[in-house]
Scaffold this motif. Structure first.
Motif, short mmCIF file in Angstrom:
data_model
loop_
_atom_site.label_atom_id
_atom_site.label_comp_id
_atom_site.label_asym_id
_atom_site.label_seq_id
_atom_site.Cartn_x
_atom_site.Cartn_y
_atom_site.Cartn_z
N ALA A 102 0.84 -1.20 0.00
CA ALA A 102 0.00 0.00 0.00
C ALA A 102 0.87 1.25 0.00
O ALA A 102 0.42 2.32 -0.40
CB ALA A 102 -0.93 0.00 1.21
N GLY A 103 2.09 1.12 0.43
CA GLY A 103 3.01 2.25 0.44
C GLY A 103 3.02 2.96 1.78
O GLY A 103 2.14 2.77 2.61
N GLU A 104 4.05 3.75 1.96
CA GLU A 104 4.14 4.56 3.17
C GLU A 104 4.51 5.98 2.79
O GLU A 104 5.20 6.21 1.80
CB GLU A 104 5.16 3.97 4.15
N ARG A 105 4.02 6.88 3.57
CA ARG A 105 4.30 8.30 3.36
C ARG A 105 4.99 8.83 4.62
O ARG A 105 4.48 8.67 5.72
CB ARG A 105 3.00 9.06 3.11
N ARG A 106 6.12 9.45 4.44
CA ARG A 106 6.83 10.03 5.56
C ARG A 106 6.27 11.42 5.86
O ARG A 106 5.76 12.10 4.97
CB ARG A 106 8.32 10.12 5.25
N GLU A 107 6.38 11.80 7.11
CA GLU A 107 5.89 13.12 7.54
C GLU A 107 6.47 14.22 6.68
O GLU A 107 7.68 14.26 6.42
CB GLU A 107 6.26 13.35 9.01
N GLY A 108 5.59 15.09 6.19
CA GLY A 108 6.01 16.23 5.40
C GLY A 108 6.21 15.93 3.92
O GLY A 108 6.59 16.81 3.15
N GLU A 109 5.96 14.71 3.51
CA GLU A 109 6.13 14.33 2.10
C GLU A 109 4.77 13.99 1.50
O GLU A 109 3.94 13.39 2.17
CB GLU A 109 7.07 13.13 1.97
N TRP A 110 4.53 14.34 0.26
CA TRP A 110 3.26 14.03 -0.40
C TRP A 110 3.33 12.69 -1.13
O TRP A 110 2.32 12.08 -1.42
CB TRP A 110 2.85 15.13 -1.39
N TRP A 111 4.54 12.21 -1.45
CA TRP A 111 4.68 11.00 -2.25
C TRP A 111 4.75 9.75 -1.39
O TRP A 111 5.09 9.80 -0.21
CB TRP A 111 5.92 11.10 -3.15
#
Length: 158
Positions: free
Chosen positions: A81-90
């Motif tokens: 499903a993916g992961e998004r790091r804080e402050g990143e939109w991708w």
């Protein structure tokens, strides 16, 4: 025979590929369909770490089986499903692609055991599994994707 990955720094380890194959619930099985068109379909699956094969089940006839009768080569793509790091939109998405050949599981008892193990990946309700195998088992076909190459990749959507 198979192409090496171009972005080698993004390649996942064999252990990470195995973890993804064991944990993700579904992927897309692609075969060579009618008139040479690719035919991809979402599939539930079970990865057996003991023999390294991916197992599927389905009906005894249809487009997928006609395609496999003509050419048993296939690919299977699984992705997280993916992961998004804080402050990143991708998203950071991990994917695994398995190339191999499909073999039918002709032993009925083995096919039912595979169906049972595949079902346990999705539910722990043994009564439900027993009922499904009793009612649908005779019409179920199990098949295995025997890997010839497995590669995994970390993709940044950015």
């Amino acid at each position: 025979m198979f192409r090496p990955m171009l972005r080698i720094r993004q390649q996942l380890s064999d252990e990470e590929c195995t973890r993804i194959l064991r944990s993700e619930p579904r992927g897309v099985l692609s075969v060579l369909g009618d008139d040479g068109y690719p035919y991809g379909m979402p599939m539930n699956f079970w990865y057996d770490p003991e023999d390294g094969r991916l197992y599927f089940h389905g009906g005894r006839k249809g487009h997928k089986l006609d395609a496999l009768a003509a050419c048993n080569k296939a690919s299977f793509c699984v992705y997280t499903a993916g992961e998004r790091r804080e402050g990143e939109w991708w998203l950071r998405i991990k994917s695994v692609i398995v190339f191999g050949r499909v073999e039918l599981v002709t032993d009925h008892d083995r096919a039912m055991e595979i169906s049972r193990r595949l079902s346990r990946k999705y539910t722990s309700d043994e009564a439900y599994i027993d009922d499904e195998i009793r009612t649908s088992g005779p019409g179920t076909l199990c098949f295995a994707l025997v890997p010839e190459q497995i590669t995994g990749k970390l993709v940044n959507e950015k």
